[in-house]
Design a protein around this motif. Structure first.
Motif, short mmCIF file in Angstrom:
data_model
loop_
_atom_site.label_atom_id
_atom_site.label_comp_id
_atom_site.label_asym_id
_atom_site.label_seq_id
_atom_site.Cartn_x
_atom_site.Cartn_y
_atom_site.Cartn_z
N TYR A 57 0.84 -1.20 0.00
CA TYR A 57 0.00 0.00 0.00
C TYR A 57 0.88 1.26 0.00
O TYR A 57 2.00 1.24 0.49
CB TYR A 57 -0.92 0.03 1.23
CG TYR A 57 -1.79 -1.18 1.37
CD1 TYR A 57 -2.82 -1.43 0.47
CD2 TYR A 57 -1.58 -2.10 2.41
CE1 TYR A 57 -3.63 -2.55 0.60
CE2 TYR A 57 -2.38 -3.22 2.55
CZ TYR A 57 -3.40 -3.45 1.64
OH TYR A 57 -4.19 -4.56 1.76
N THR A 58 0.32 2.35 -0.51
CA THR A 58 1.01 3.63 -0.45
C THR A 58 0.37 4.56 0.57
O THR A 58 0.94 5.59 0.91
CB THR A 58 0.99 4.32 -1.83
OG1 THR A 58 -0.37 4.50 -2.25
CG2 THR A 58 1.73 3.49 -2.86
N ASP A 59 -0.82 4.21 1.06
CA ASP A 59 -1.53 5.03 2.04
C ASP A 59 -1.16 4.55 3.44
O ASP A 59 -1.26 3.35 3.73
CB ASP A 59 -3.04 4.91 1.83
CG ASP A 59 -3.83 6.02 2.52
OD1 ASP A 59 -3.59 6.24 3.73
OD2 ASP A 59 -4.67 6.66 1.87
N SER A 79 -11.63 -7.93 1.44
CA SER A 79 -10.37 -7.34 1.91
C SER A 79 -9.78 -8.16 3.07
O SER A 79 -10.51 -8.63 3.95
CB SER A 79 -10.59 -5.90 2.39
OG SER A 79 -10.97 -5.07 1.31
N ASN A 121 -6.22 -1.22 5.56
CA ASN A 121 -5.61 -0.04 4.98
C ASN A 121 -6.66 0.84 4.29
O ASN A 121 -7.67 0.35 3.80
CB ASN A 121 -4.54 -0.45 3.96
CG ASN A 121 -3.73 0.74 3.47
OD1 ASN A 121 -4.02 1.31 2.43
ND2 ASN A 121 -2.71 1.12 4.23
N GLU A 123 -6.68 2.09 1.50
CA GLU A 123 -6.93 1.71 0.11
C GLU A 123 -7.93 0.57 -0.01
O GLU A 123 -8.42 0.27 -1.10
CB GLU A 123 -5.60 1.33 -0.57
CG GLU A 123 -4.64 2.51 -0.69
CD GLU A 123 -3.30 2.13 -1.29
OE1 GLU A 123 -3.21 1.05 -1.91
OE2 GLU A 123 -2.34 2.91 -1.15
N GLN A 124 -8.25 -0.06 1.11
CA GLN A 124 -9.25 -1.12 1.14
C GLN A 124 -10.61 -0.59 1.58
O GLN A 124 -11.56 -1.37 1.73
CB GLN A 124 -8.82 -2.23 2.12
CG GLN A 124 -7.50 -2.91 1.78
CD GLN A 124 -7.07 -3.84 2.89
OE1 GLN A 124 -6.77 -3.42 4.01
NE2 GLN A 124 -7.03 -5.14 2.58
N GLU A 126 -13.80 2.17 1.18
CA GLU A 126 -14.53 3.10 0.32
C GLU A 126 -15.12 4.22 1.17
O GLU A 126 -15.70 3.98 2.22
CB GLU A 126 -15.66 2.37 -0.41
CG GLU A 126 -15.17 1.27 -1.35
CD GLU A 126 -16.31 0.48 -1.95
OE1 GLU A 126 -17.43 0.54 -1.41
OE2 GLU A 126 -16.08 -0.22 -2.96
N ALA A 130 -9.38 11.25 0.02
CA ALA A 130 -8.07 10.91 -0.53
C ALA A 130 -6.96 11.46 0.36
O ALA A 130 -7.12 12.50 1.01
CB ALA A 130 -7.93 11.46 -1.94
#
Length: 315
Positions: A57-59, A79, A121, A123-124, A126, A130
Motif C-alpha cells: 500500500y502507499t496510504d 479485503s 488499509n 486503500e481497502q 470506500e 483521498a
C-alpha cells in the motif's frame, strides 16, 4: 500457535528470506497511523504495519472494522486485514473469557493481556477522503539530523568524523562516522548516523542499557544491534527522514545473532520493539522545535543547488 509466536515467526521468515522487515516500506517517510484518531502506530505495531503489511500500500492510514462503521465508510468486500496488538490490564476473571487475548502476566487479581485487532488499509476502504499529497522537502531533514546530533553532543557525547567504519565506542562515549561524501546518499548517511546514535543512547548517563563487554557475535551483541537498527527505522518517520533500505548490509554475523535471539525467545521481538521505541523517543526529543522555513525557501527555489546543507566535512 500463539499470537506472539505467529508474529515472531513472520519476522524470522523475513530475515531468513534476506530482507529484515524493518528495512521495507521506505517509499514514504510517513508513519502508519490510525485514520480516525490520527495517532501514529508505535513499537511492535509500527513494525508489523510498516514492514509486514505496508509494502503493498502507499496510504499510511488504517482502521478497524468498528472504526470504519463509526465513520460511515465501508471496507471493500474480500479485503484481508492486518493483525496488530495492544497490551491491556483487566480483571483476572475477565481475562479468562477473552477470545482475542493472550495473558502475559498475572498479579493481585489483575492480568496483563495482549489483545489482537484487525486493521484495514485506507486503500481497502470506500468513502475515506483521498490522502493529501506529501510535502517534499529535501533540505529540512538534514537540519533535523544536525539538531539531533548537536542535542546529543549536549549530553556529553563526542562525535568524530573520518575513518572507514561507523561505530559507537561506549567506553569513551564517542560516535565515529565516515565523512558524508563516503556514503552513496544522504539517506544512507542519515540512517547509519541514527543507528550509531541509537547505540549511544544506551550509555549509563542516558538510558543505561548497554553491556560494555558484549562480544561481537554474542547474543547480547545481537540484542543491541536489533534495537539500534529498529530504532533507526522508527526514527526515520518520526523525524521526517526518508530512510535507505540498505543502511546496513546483511552480514552473516548480524543475521545469525538476530535469528539466534528471536528463535530462542518468542518475547524478544516485543521487548526489542519496546526498547527501540524508547530509544527513538529519547533521540527524537532533540529535534523538537526545528523550524523548516529556511529549508522550505531553499527547496522552493528551483535554481538552488540542492547539495544538502550540514553534511559537509566536519572538524
Amino acid at each position: 500457535m500463539s499470537l506472539r509466536e505467529s508474529i515472531t515467526a513472520q519476522i524470522i521468515a523475513a530475515i531468513e528470506a534476506g530482507t529484515p522487515p524493518w528495512r521495507q516500506g521506505w517509499s514514504s517517510p510517513e508513519q502508519p497511523r490510525n485514520a480516525k484518531t490520527g495517532q501514529a502506530y508505535r513499537g511492535i505495531n509500527f513494525l508489523i504495519l510498516q514492514s509486514l503489511c505496508q509494502d503493498q500500500y502507499t496510504d499510511p492510514r488504517w482502521l478497524t472494522f468498528k472504526q470504519a462503521e463509526s465513520m460511515n465508510v465501508k471496507i471493500k468486500r474480500g479485503s484481508k486485514g492486518c493483525r496488530i496488538v495492544k497490551m491491556v490490564e483487566v480483571d483476572r476473571n475477565r481475562a479468562e473469557k477473552l477470545q482475542d487475548g493472550e495473558v502475559l502476566a498475572e498479579e493481585k487479581g489483575k492480568a496483563l493481556v495482549m489483545k489482537s485487532y484487525v486493521v484495514f488499509n485506507a486503500e481497502q476502504i470506500e468513502g475515506l477522503p483521498a490522502l493529501p499529497p506529501p510535502t517534499k522537502n529535501r533540505v529540512e531533514p538534514v537540519a533535523v539530523l544536525d539538531a539531533v546530533i548537536e542535542g546529543m553532543k549536549g549530553t556529553g557525547l563526542t562525535v568524530q568524523y573520518g575513518g572507514g567504519q561507523p561505530a559507537y565506542a561506549p567506553l569513551t562515549d564517542t560516535v565515529r562516522m565516515p565523512l558524508p561524501e563516503r556514503f552513496n546518499s544522504t539517506e544512507q548517511f542519515s540512517a547509519t548516523f541514527l543507528h550509531e546514535l541509537a547505540h549511544s543512547s544506551g550509555h549509563k548517563s542516558r538510558l543505561n542499557r548497554l553491556n560494555l563487554y558484549a562480544r561481537f557475535g554474542s547474543e547480547e551483541y545481537g540484542r543491541e544491534e536489533l534495537r539500534a537498527e529498529m530504532a533507526s527505522a522508527f526514527l526515520g518517520p518520526q523525524l521526517g527522514l526518508p530512510m535507505s533500505s540498505s543502511m546496513m548490509e546483511s552480514h552473516a554475523s548480524y543475521v545469525a545473532s538476530w535469528l539466534s535471539v528471536l528463535k530462542q525467545d518468542k518475547n524478544e521481538i516485543f521487548r526489542a520493539a519496546a526498547d527501540a521505541q524508547k530509544i527513538a523517543d529519547y533521540i527524537n526529543q532533540f529535534a523538537v522545535g526545528i523550524q523548516p522555513s529556511v529549508a522550505q525557501q531553499m527547496v522552493s527555489d528551483p535554481s538552488h543547488d540542492m547539495q544538502p546543507v550540514g553534511l559537509g566535512p566536519r572538524p
